[in-house]
Motif scaffolding. Structure first.
Motif, mmCIF file in Angstrom:
data_model
loop_
_atom_site.group_PDB
_atom_site.id
_atom_site.type_symbol
_atom_site.label_atom_id
_atom_site.label_comp_id
_atom_site.label_asym_id
_atom_site.label_seq_id
_atom_site.Cartn_x
_atom_site.Cartn_y
_atom_site.Cartn_z
ATOM 1 N N LYS A 358 0.797 -1.330 -0.009
ATOM 2 C CA LYS A 358 -0.171 0.073 -0.144
ATOM 3 C C LYS A 358 0.857 1.109 -0.082
ATOM 4 O O LYS A 358 0.580 2.171 -0.730
ATOM 5 C CB LYS A 358 -0.870 -0.084 1.129
ATOM 6 N N GLU A 383 -8.070 -9.257 -6.867
ATOM 7 C CA GLU A 383 -8.368 -8.280 -5.777
ATOM 8 C C GLU A 383 -9.890 -8.923 -5.216
ATOM 9 O O GLU A 383 -10.272 -9.919 -5.993
ATOM 10 C CB GLU A 383 -8.783 -6.990 -6.502
ATOM 11 N N THR A 388 -15.372 0.994 -6.941
ATOM 12 C CA THR A 388 -14.671 1.895 -8.224
ATOM 13 C C THR A 388 -13.538 1.598 -8.858
ATOM 14 O O THR A 388 -13.443 2.095 -9.979
ATOM 15 C CB THR A 388 -14.438 3.310 -7.469
ATOM 16 N N SER A 391 -8.519 1.109 -5.843
ATOM 17 C CA SER A 391 -7.565 0.230 -5.189
ATOM 18 C C SER A 391 -6.754 -0.620 -6.114
ATOM 19 O O SER A 391 -5.629 -0.564 -6.213
ATOM 20 C CB SER A 391 -8.119 -0.615 -4.035
#
Ligand SMILES: O=P(O)(O)OC[C@H]1O[C@H](OP(=O)(O)OP(=O)(O)O)[C@H](O)[C@@H]1O
Ligand SMILES: O=C(O)c1cc(=O)[nH]c(=O)[nH]1
Length: 463
Positions: A358, A383, A388, A391
């Protein structure tokens, strides 16, 4: 084309109302003095049997092994027996279980089709598509690929786990993708396997051996197969004192079983996973703030799957199904939810795993991507879900900055809130096992989600 093997079988099944296929596995001990007196007992026996059972059968299945064991006289009888079956209007499925490299398969196909004039043949899937292709050149012919056989040791190899699922399930999916003229052999001694195969190959013709001498349950089998089923029976008819009567009785049993079979299409494979997610508490309703800052009346916590290995394994298989269609060197998981999931997927498909952090680490090796990779390699991002797509895209950018090629993101659930479009704008395709609305429908149909909440979440999705 109305004269293909499957169409002719379907026509007979409908007209005569019978899924029975009579098997011809001749043994010299069964030949009568009258058979011998004709000069070729193999042929006399075959003709006699076919004449007796023709009106009860949708097709017939001579097994070449028994004729080969009988030498030239028997092989010649096989050719003439097939011609006799054709004269009676019976489609002929030659049980040969062939399988060899393309050039040899081509010779086998000529022997089965040109010399013997069989309409269909049983094959081994072990060598793959190029070993099957020669048998599919003629649009009138069809093949049945061994998927889950009826014998006791079938499970030695056929249920070995591959990508987290038994090998025969891969055969079911892979072989039926080669052509719509590929059917599957699934033993009536394993009705559970028949049900699994039917779920994976809803439109395929299934050949279901094992009823009769092998003790398979015809009712359970036909109920599991639902439709497009052919039930071959050999010894229980051919060795019966009165083959005509045995064929009629079996036809009636199969007819009744088929009449009570549920022919509605089987549920999609991901449906069970959706229900499992609900069972482990991964689907929550309330008021939630999402990673994107949006508000939502539903929150799906797929991180919980790591605490339920059976559910995680099932999910990994769904990811693996998408990965089968993609070309890649490595897969990458997006932290945090994507890490245990990505690891499970990597183990399932036996692929190397990496992950973008991250934030870059400020100590140790200060890396932005953990794991081993080389610039220029193709990476598929795994994922948990996409709302949206923000990420996933952040991870894609980190990977691309390191010289990796990323064009695909695979998620379990697409929440349909812009991810597909946002990813596409950056040259990335989204692959999802289920959409949020599909998940909701399954929960609602299973009465795990009441009508009010169902409507509320659908309204939110539309807004
Ligand atoms: O498509 P998006 O709008 O980006 O939303 C989906 C992301 O939201 C969650 O991550 P989150 O940051 O909540 O958490 P995690 O670190 O626990 O994975 C989820 O794991 C996805 O990565
Ligand atoms: O969009 C998100 O942040 C999100 C949605 C969701 O259902 N589950 C989750 O973990 N994150």
């Amino acid at each position: 084309m109305r004269d293909s093997f499957f169409e002719r079988v379907a026509e007979r099944q409908e007209r005569l109302n019978t899924p029975l296929c009579v098997g011809l596995d001749p043994r010299p001990a069964w030949f009568t003095p009258e058979d011998h007196a004709t000069g070729n007992p193999w042929l006399a026996w075959g003709r006699r049997l076919l004449d007796a059972v023709a009106e009860y059968a949708c097709c017939v299945k001579p097994n070449i092994a028994f004729y080969e064991a009988g030498g030239l006289e028997a092989l010649d009888a096989l050719r003439q027996t097939i011609a006799h079956a054709h004269a009676l209007g019976l489609p002929v499925l030659l049980d040969a279980k062939r399988g060899d490299i393309g050039s040899t398969a081509d010779a086998y196909a000529r022997a089965c089709y040109e010399w013997l004039d069989a309409d269909a043949v049983t094959l081994s899937p072990y060598l793959g598509e190029d070993a099957v292709r020669p048998f599919l050149q003629d649009p009138r012919r069809a093949v049945f690929v061994l998927c889950h056989t009826s014998n006791p040791a079938a499970r030695d190899v056929q249920t070995l786990p591959v990508y987290g699922r038994p090998l025969y399930e891969h055969v079911a999916r892979t072989a039926t993708a080669w052509s719509d003229r590929v059917g599957l052999v699934v033993g009536a001694t394993y009705p559970d396997a028949v049900a699994r195969v039917r779920a994976l190959a809803p439109d395929a013709w299934l050949l279901l051996p094992g009823v009769g001498a092998q003790g398979g349950d015809p009712v359970a089998t036909l109920h599991a197969a639902r439709q497009r089923a052919i039930v071959p029976v050999s010894r229980a008819i051919a060795a019966a004192e009165d083959p005509l009567n045995a064929a009629r009785t079996l036809r009636d049993t199969l007819r009744n079983a088929q009449a009570t079979a549920d022919t509605t299409p089987p549920p999609p494979a991901w449906r069970d996973l959706a229900l499992a997610l609900h069972r482990i508490g991964a689907i929550q309703f309330g008021e939630f703030t999402l990673a994107s800052g949006k508000q939502s009346p539903i929150y799906i916590d797929l991180r919980l799957m790591a605490s339920h290995p059976d559910v995680l394994a099932r999910a990994a298989y769904c990811y693996a199904e998408h990965l089968r269609t993609l070309v890649y060197d490595r897969i990458a998981g997006i932290p945090y939810a994507g890490l245990p999931i990505g690891t499970a997927v990597a183990l399932t498909v036996n692929a190397p795993f990496i992950y973008p952090r991250k934030e870059a680490k400020t100590y140790g090796r200060a890396r932005t991507i953990e794991g081993a990779y080389n610039a220029g390699e193709r990476v598929v991002v795994v994922e948990d879900l996409a709302t949206t797509g923000g990420s996933a895209l952040k991870g894609v950018h980190t990977l691309r900055e390191a010289g990796l090629v990323v064009e695909d993101v695979v998620v379990l659930i697409d929440r349909e809130s812009g991810a597909r479009e946002n990813l596409a704008a950056q040259g990335v395709r989204l692959h999802a096992t289920m959409r949020l609305r599909d998940l909701l429908r399954v929960l609602h149909e299973a009465q795990a989600l009441d009508a009010e909440m169902y409507a509320a979440v659908l309204r939110y999705l539309e807004s």
